[in-house]
Design a protein around this motif. Structure first.
Motif, PDB file in Angstrom:
ATOM      1  N   UNK A 122       6.008   5.626  -1.229  1.00  0.00           N
ATOM      2  CA  UNK A 122       5.488   4.280  -1.437  1.00  0.00           C
ATOM      3  C   UNK A 122       4.038   4.185  -0.985  1.00  0.00           C
ATOM      4  N   UNK A 123       3.767   4.747   0.235  1.00  0.00           N
ATOM      5  CA  UNK A 123       2.396   4.705   0.760  1.00  0.00           C
ATOM      6  C   UNK A 123       1.456   5.518  -0.122  1.00  0.00           C
ATOM      7  N   UNK A 124       1.954   6.664  -0.642  1.00  0.00           N
ATOM      8  CA  UNK A 124       1.123   7.481  -1.520  1.00  0.00           C
ATOM      9  C   UNK A 124       0.777   6.727  -2.799  1.00  0.00           C
ATOM     10  N   UNK A 125       1.792   6.007  -3.355  1.00  0.00           N
ATOM     11  CA  UNK A 125       1.506   5.205  -4.542  1.00  0.00           C
ATOM     12  C   UNK A 125       0.500   4.106  -4.221  1.00  0.00           C
ATOM     13  N   UNK A 126       0.709   3.456  -3.059  1.00  0.00           N
ATOM     14  CA  UNK A 126      -0.250   2.432  -2.656  1.00  0.00           C
ATOM     15  C   UNK A 126      -1.635   3.033  -2.434  1.00  0.00           C
ATOM     16  N   UNK A 127      -1.651   4.259  -1.843  1.00  0.00           N
ATOM     17  CA  UNK A 127      -2.945   4.912  -1.614  1.00  0.00           C
ATOM     18  C   UNK A 127      -3.653   5.203  -2.926  1.00  0.00           C
TER      19      UNK A 127
ATOM     20  N   UNK B 253     -19.905  -0.661   3.420  1.00  0.00           N
ATOM     21  CA  UNK B 253     -18.728  -0.562   2.557  1.00  0.00           C
ATOM     22  C   UNK B 253     -18.352   0.903   2.342  1.00  0.00           C
ATOM     23  N   UNK B 254     -19.337   1.781   2.282  1.00  0.00           N
ATOM     24  CA  UNK B 254     -19.067   3.207   2.120  1.00  0.00           C
ATOM     25  C   UNK B 254     -18.368   3.773   3.367  1.00  0.00           C
ATOM     26  N   UNK B 255     -18.810   3.345   4.576  1.00  0.00           N
ATOM     27  CA  UNK B 255     -18.148   3.787   5.803  1.00  0.00           C
ATOM     28  C   UNK B 255     -16.707   3.283   5.875  1.00  0.00           C
ATOM     29  N   UNK B 256     -16.507   2.019   5.474  1.00  0.00           N
ATOM     30  CA  UNK B 256     -15.137   1.472   5.453  1.00  0.00           C
ATOM     31  C   UNK B 256     -14.252   2.261   4.507  1.00  0.00           C
ATOM     32  N   UNK B 257     -14.815   2.594   3.354  1.00  0.00           N
ATOM     33  CA  UNK B 257     -14.057   3.353   2.368  1.00  0.00           C
ATOM     34  C   UNK B 257     -13.734   4.758   2.885  1.00  0.00           C
ATOM     35  N   UNK B 258     -14.693   5.387   3.592  1.00  0.00           N
ATOM     36  CA  UNK B 258     -14.442   6.712   4.178  1.00  0.00           C
ATOM     37  C   UNK B 258     -13.344   6.637   5.250  1.00  0.00           C
ATOM     38  N   UNK B 259     -13.365   5.559   6.051  1.00  0.00           N
ATOM     39  CA  UNK B 259     -12.315   5.399   7.067  1.00  0.00           C
ATOM     40  C   UNK B 259     -10.955   5.237   6.417  1.00  0.00           C
ATOM     41  N   UNK B 260     -10.867   4.484   5.333  1.00  0.00           N
ATOM     42  CA  UNK B 260      -9.596   4.330   4.617  1.00  0.00           C
ATOM     43  C   UNK B 260      -9.120   5.653   4.030  1.00  0.00           C
TER      44      UNK B 260
ATOM     45  N   UNK C  49      -5.457  10.339   4.462  1.00  0.00           N
ATOM     46  CA  UNK C  49      -5.420  11.791   4.324  1.00  0.00           C
ATOM     47  C   UNK C  49      -6.109  12.323   3.084  1.00  0.00           C
ATOM     48  N   UNK C  50      -7.064  11.573   2.513  1.00  0.00           N
ATOM     49  CA  UNK C  50      -7.787  12.023   1.319  1.00  0.00           C
ATOM     50  C   UNK C  50      -9.084  12.666   1.772  1.00  0.00           C
TER      51      UNK C  50
END
Length: 281
Positions: free
Chosen positions: A154-159, A251-258, A263-264
């Protein structure tokens, strides 16, 4: 007369007393003889009873002695037989000593094995109990693993969905910020070129007009006011450009943290932080 009278009385008293004494002695002797006769009769009865008692005991003892002699004879015969049996048993015992020793050694070895058996049995019971606990823990872990796999799917699909949304949002923001940055840079370059051109024209006008110093001062003040206004406009544009770059980088740092949380790898991001056009602003 008186002396003769009292002599007669005394003699009569003596005779009376002698008679009484003799009578009492005779009664005492008869009483004692009677007691002696009774004692002798009692003693003879007791002696006869004792004699009969000991005669019976003697007869019984003689009978017992004869019986014991017979028993002693029987015991001697039995002793002779037992001696022979003893000799036979000793011979058999001597013959069985070596097998007995072997049997004792075997018993000692079996006792050691029995001790090891009890230890192994106890260890086996402990292992079985531990195995049951481990099996239960394994079932719990398998159930948790299935739940975690479902949650992971589920988390992978959400990811993946979130990654697509972030990628789309980043592309849109990058396009918007890139376009806006380009416009701002072009506008800033145009203003700088216009400022240089105005400065050249102003120098040419000042040189060609040979104005009075007071007029020149007035023109210079007006020109400074225009330049101040233009510099304020330039600073405002630089501030807007810096804000856009900072928003893009945040926004780029936030995206990198996500991406790191899901685990991407960050290599798949495909975007680089924007550098500020004017360092130190």
């Amino acid at each position: 007369e008186m002396e003769a009278k009292y002599t007669r009385k005394m003699q009569a008293l003596r005779d009376e007393m002698d008679l009484r004494r003799k009578t009492e002695i005779h009664e005492l002797e008869e009483r004692k003889n009677t007691q002696i006769s009774e004692l002798m009769g009692n003693h003879e009865g007791a002696f006869g009873a004792i004699k009969n008692y000991y005669n019976d005991i003697t007869a019984k003892n003689l009978t017992l002695i004869n019986l014991l002699k017979e028993q002693v004879e029987d015991l001697r015969k039995k002793e002779t037989i037992l001696e022979k049996e003893k000799a036979d048993v000793l011979l058999q015992n001597k013959e069985l000593t070596e097998p007995l020793q072997q049997s004792q050694e075997l018993v000692a070895e079996l006792q050691k094995k029995l001790v090891h058996y009890y230890r192994d049995k106890e260890a086996l019971m402990n292992s079985k109990a531990h195995l049951k606990i481990t099996q239960k823990e394994l079932k719990d872990l398998q159930w948790e693993h299935e739940v975690l796999e479902q949650r992971f799917s589920k988390v992978q699909a959400e990811r993946d969905e979130l990654y697509q949304k972030f990628t789309k949002a980043i592309n849109e923001v990058q396009q918007k910020t890139g376009f806006k940055n380009l416009l701002l840079e072009r506008k800033l370059q145009g203003l700088l070129s216009l400022l240089e051109q105005k400065e050249v024209e102003l120098n040419e006008v000042v040189t060609a007009s040979n104005l009075h110093p007071s007029a020149l001062s007035l023109v210079s003040h007006k020109l400074e006011d225009v330049l101040t206004s233009k510099n304020a406009t330039i600073q405002d544009l630089q501030l807007q450009l810096a804000r856009v770059c900072k928003a893009h980088n945040d926004m780029l740092q936030t995206f990198e943290a996500k991406l790191t949380a899901f685990g991407i790898p960050l290599d798949n991001l495909g975007f680089q932080p924007l550098s500020f056009p004017f360092p130190g602003q």
